[in-house]
Design an enzyme around this catalytic site. Structure first.
Site, mmCIF file in Angstrom:
data_model
loop_
_atom_site.group_PDB
_atom_site.id
_atom_site.type_symbol
_atom_site.label_atom_id
_atom_site.label_comp_id
_atom_site.label_asym_id
_atom_site.label_seq_id
_atom_site.Cartn_x
_atom_site.Cartn_y
_atom_site.Cartn_z
ATOM 1 N N SER A 66 0.930 -1.308 0.014
ATOM 2 C CA SER A 66 -0.030 -0.089 -0.155
ATOM 3 C C SER A 66 0.604 1.260 -0.064
ATOM 4 O O SER A 66 1.875 1.155 0.590
ATOM 5 C CB SER A 66 -0.992 -0.073 1.344
ATOM 6 O OG SER A 66 -1.245 1.122 1.576
ATOM 7 N N TYR B 123 -1.676 -1.440 10.496
ATOM 8 C CA TYR B 123 -1.927 -2.017 9.447
ATOM 9 C C TYR B 123 -0.855 -1.487 8.484
ATOM 10 O O TYR B 123 -0.260 -2.495 7.617
ATOM 11 C CB TYR B 123 -3.166 -1.245 8.671
ATOM 12 C CG TYR B 123 -3.371 -1.667 7.226
ATOM 13 C CD1 TYR B 123 -3.524 -2.833 6.672
ATOM 14 C CD2 TYR B 123 -3.200 -0.460 6.294
ATOM 15 C CE1 TYR B 123 -3.824 -3.170 5.388
ATOM 16 C CE2 TYR B 123 -3.214 -0.566 4.986
ATOM 17 C CZ TYR B 123 -3.460 -1.949 4.470
ATOM 18 O OH TYR B 123 -3.539 -2.246 3.138
ATOM 19 N N LYS C 145 2.199 -4.256 6.367
ATOM 20 C CA LYS C 145 2.576 -3.978 5.131
ATOM 21 C C LYS C 145 4.197 -4.043 4.874
ATOM 22 O O LYS C 145 4.591 -4.695 4.034
ATOM 23 C CB LYS C 145 1.913 -3.065 4.511
ATOM 24 C CG LYS C 145 0.320 -3.195 4.235
ATOM 25 C CD LYS C 145 0.015 -4.315 2.991
ATOM 26 C CE LYS C 145 -1.333 -4.700 3.182
ATOM 27 N NZ LYS C 145 -1.773 -6.023 2.812
HETATM 28 P P1 NAD Z 1 -10.826 -7.346 0.811
HETATM 29 O O1 NAD Z 1 -10.956 -7.114 2.350
HETATM 30 O O2 NAD Z 1 -11.792 -6.752 0.067
HETATM 31 O O3 NAD Z 1 -10.071 -8.340 0.538
HETATM 32 C C1 NAD Z 1 -9.237 -9.366 1.325
HETATM 33 C C2 NAD Z 1 -9.828 -10.753 1.209
HETATM 34 O O4 NAD Z 1 -8.816 -11.604 2.101
HETATM 35 C C3 NAD Z 1 -11.246 -10.750 1.767
HETATM 36 O O5 NAD Z 1 -11.994 -11.434 0.738
HETATM 37 C C4 NAD Z 1 -10.959 -11.526 3.075
HETATM 38 O O6 NAD Z 1 -12.139 -12.496 3.408
HETATM 39 C C5 NAD Z 1 -9.611 -12.333 2.730
HETATM 40 N N1 NAD Z 1 -8.755 -12.687 3.846
HETATM 41 C C6 NAD Z 1 -8.558 -12.004 5.064
HETATM 42 N N2 NAD Z 1 -7.729 -12.568 5.831
HETATM 43 C C7 NAD Z 1 -7.644 -14.051 5.135
HETATM 44 C C8 NAD Z 1 -7.061 -15.102 5.483
HETATM 45 N N3 NAD Z 1 -6.175 -15.305 6.525
HETATM 46 N N4 NAD Z 1 -7.182 -16.363 4.750
HETATM 47 C C9 NAD Z 1 -7.841 -16.108 3.513
HETATM 48 N N5 NAD Z 1 -8.339 -14.967 2.995
HETATM 49 C C10 NAD Z 1 -8.373 -13.679 3.985
HETATM 50 O O7 NAD Z 1 -9.633 -6.152 0.706
HETATM 51 P P2 NAD Z 1 -9.211 -5.326 -0.802
HETATM 52 O O8 NAD Z 1 -9.304 -4.116 -0.785
HETATM 53 O O9 NAD Z 1 -9.609 -6.235 -1.811
HETATM 54 O O10 NAD Z 1 -7.580 -5.592 -0.394
HETATM 55 C C11 NAD Z 1 -6.711 -6.658 -0.958
HETATM 56 C C12 NAD Z 1 -5.416 -6.529 -0.463
HETATM 57 O O11 NAD Z 1 -4.978 -5.140 -0.881
HETATM 58 C C13 NAD Z 1 -5.075 -6.513 1.003
HETATM 59 O O12 NAD Z 1 -4.015 -7.107 1.580
HETATM 60 C C14 NAD Z 1 -5.317 -4.794 1.434
HETATM 61 O O13 NAD Z 1 -4.718 -4.753 2.529
HETATM 62 C C15 NAD Z 1 -4.248 -4.447 -0.046
HETATM 63 N N6 NAD Z 1 -4.508 -3.019 0.038
HETATM 64 C C16 NAD Z 1 -5.937 -2.626 -0.266
HETATM 65 C C17 NAD Z 1 -6.313 -1.375 -0.630
HETATM 66 C C18 NAD Z 1 -7.617 -0.756 -0.746
HETATM 67 O O14 NAD Z 1 -7.789 0.252 -0.754
HETATM 68 N N7 NAD Z 1 -8.477 -1.505 -0.935
HETATM 69 C C19 NAD Z 1 -4.971 -0.510 -0.734
HETATM 70 C C20 NAD Z 1 -3.817 -0.793 -0.777
HETATM 71 C C21 NAD Z 1 -3.469 -2.378 -0.112
#
Ligand code: NAD
Ligand code: UDP
Length: 347
Positions: free
Chosen positions: A123, A147, A151
């Protein structure tokens, strides 16, 4: 290729699954549905075609082993993790445990099965508060919340593994602000409870679910005083993963890429763009700054452009239009979307 997507039922994972299937890859999802639902697997299927999905925790080595036994995995895209900044401040152990253990168990399973390619969701938050935008990958890092630290710690784990194991490839993607939805209206962001992030909040104000938007501060040193972010359409972001996987086929070691548009928009600009694109009104009030927010965050995207050959193509108007289309078609998100089809298999 057979590509395992941990957290593949999530917001970014589901859109990436679609792009990978469209490119002819086999997609295998492992998700524990802690922040998503099996309905999303059916939706990915409707949009793009068949995929395999398992209801499992990526931190559970035995379950991961079973998935790797069933499928000959060629590469992993690791999305699994918790992502709510405020919750991570209140419950740091939950975040450190899940975000680190899911990566470590995934890496251990990959090693056991000789799989040497991983793409990791990082991120822009890792640039912290002391850098000045545009942020480039060579800049120093630092975080203001657990958080963000998870990362950075995961990045460090991958850096060390890449040093220790010849032939290992880790591509770290630092996402800026993913927004919008699939243009079919079948996939989008479905936050639990009241949204923390700007675009989902605006969507719910537009739909009448929430009364008015609070804009967190108009006294930043920016063009109109409100905070500036680099919003990127989630489909552009998903396509960035396809490019990262192509890059990973030809390179070894660890590499970091920003995925953003390189263009910053203020909160007020986003509000106006949403109103213009969709012909709706977004009532708002100005409130105090949100703790931990930086004035400006946007990417230097030249490395991804030159090295990955990837560039975001969609405009802020596209993001607003697709976000609203998803919201209108799915006022309750994935809930109440007909009978939940539990396609996902347990292990
Ligand atoms: P999201 O919460 O929609 O997707 C994450 C998925 O991982 C979910 O479906 C959740 O059920 C699953 N999950 C969580 N822990 C788990 C585990 N231990 N085993 C199996 N499944 C698990 O989030 P997103 O927005 O799709 O983000 C995806 C990744 O990108 C994350 O790592 C997040 O930190 C990173 N990210 C997101 C953003 C954002 O703004 N959306 C920005 C930067 C980074
Ligand atoms: N923001 C806001 N009201 C909200 C949510 C966010 O004014 O209800 C602002 C926030 O201060 C920031 C921008 O919108 O300037 C983007 O916030 P978001 O939480 O979406 O992303 P992040 O700050 O994590 O990059």
């Amino acid at each position: 290729m057979n590509i395992l997507l941990t957290g593949g039922a999530g917001y970014i994972g589901s859109h990436t699954a679609v792009e990978l299937i469209n490119e002819g890859h086999e997609v295998i999802v492992v998700d524990n549905y802690s922040n998503s639902s099996p309905e999303i697997i059916s939706r990915i299927g409707k949009v793009a075609g068949r995929l395999a999905a398992y209801d499992a925790d990526a931190g559970d080595e035995e379950k991961m082993r079973q998935v790797f036994l069933k499928h000959k995995i060629d590469a992993v895209v690791h999305f699994a993790g918790y992502k709510a900044v405020a919750e991570s401040v209140q419950q740091p152990l939950k975040y450190y445990e899940n975000n680190l253990s899911s990566l470590i168990a995934t890496l251990k399973t990959m090693k056991a099965f000789g799989v040497d390619t991983i793409i990791f969701s990082s991120s822009a938050t890792v640039y912290g508060t002391s850098q000045t935008a545009p942020f480039d990958e060579g800049m120093g890092t630092g975080c203001t919340n657990p958080y963000g630290w998870t990362k950075l710690m995961c990045e460090q784990v991958l850096r060390d593994v890449a040093k220790a194991e010849t032939g290992f490839t880790a591509v770290i993607l630092r996402y800026f602000n993913p927004v919008g939805a699939h243009e079919s209206g079948l996939l989008g962001e479905d936050p639990k409870g009241i949204p923390n992030n700007l675009m989902p909040y605006i969507q719910q104000v537009a739909s009448g679910k929430l009364g008015k938007l609070s804009i967190f501060g108009n006294d930043y040193d920016t063009k109109d005083g409100t905070g500036i972010r680099d919003y990127i359409h989630v489909v552009d972001l998903a396509k960035g993963h396809v490019k990262a996987l192509q890059y990973a086929q030809e390179h070894r070691g660890m590499e970091v890429f920003n995925l953003g548009t390189g263009k910053g928009y203020s909160v007020l600009e986003v509000v106006r763009a949403f109103e213009r694109a969709n012909g709706v009104e977004i009532p708002y009030q100005i409130t105090a700054r949100r703790k931990g927010d930086v004035a400006e965050s946007y990417a230097d995207v030249s490395k991804a452009q030159v090295v990955l050959g990837w560039k975001a193509g969609k405009t802020l108007e596209d993001m607003c239009r697709d976000a609203w289309n998803w919201q209108k078609q799915n006022p309750e998100g994935y809930k109440n979307s007909g009978r939940m089809q539990r396609q996902a298999k347990g292990l």
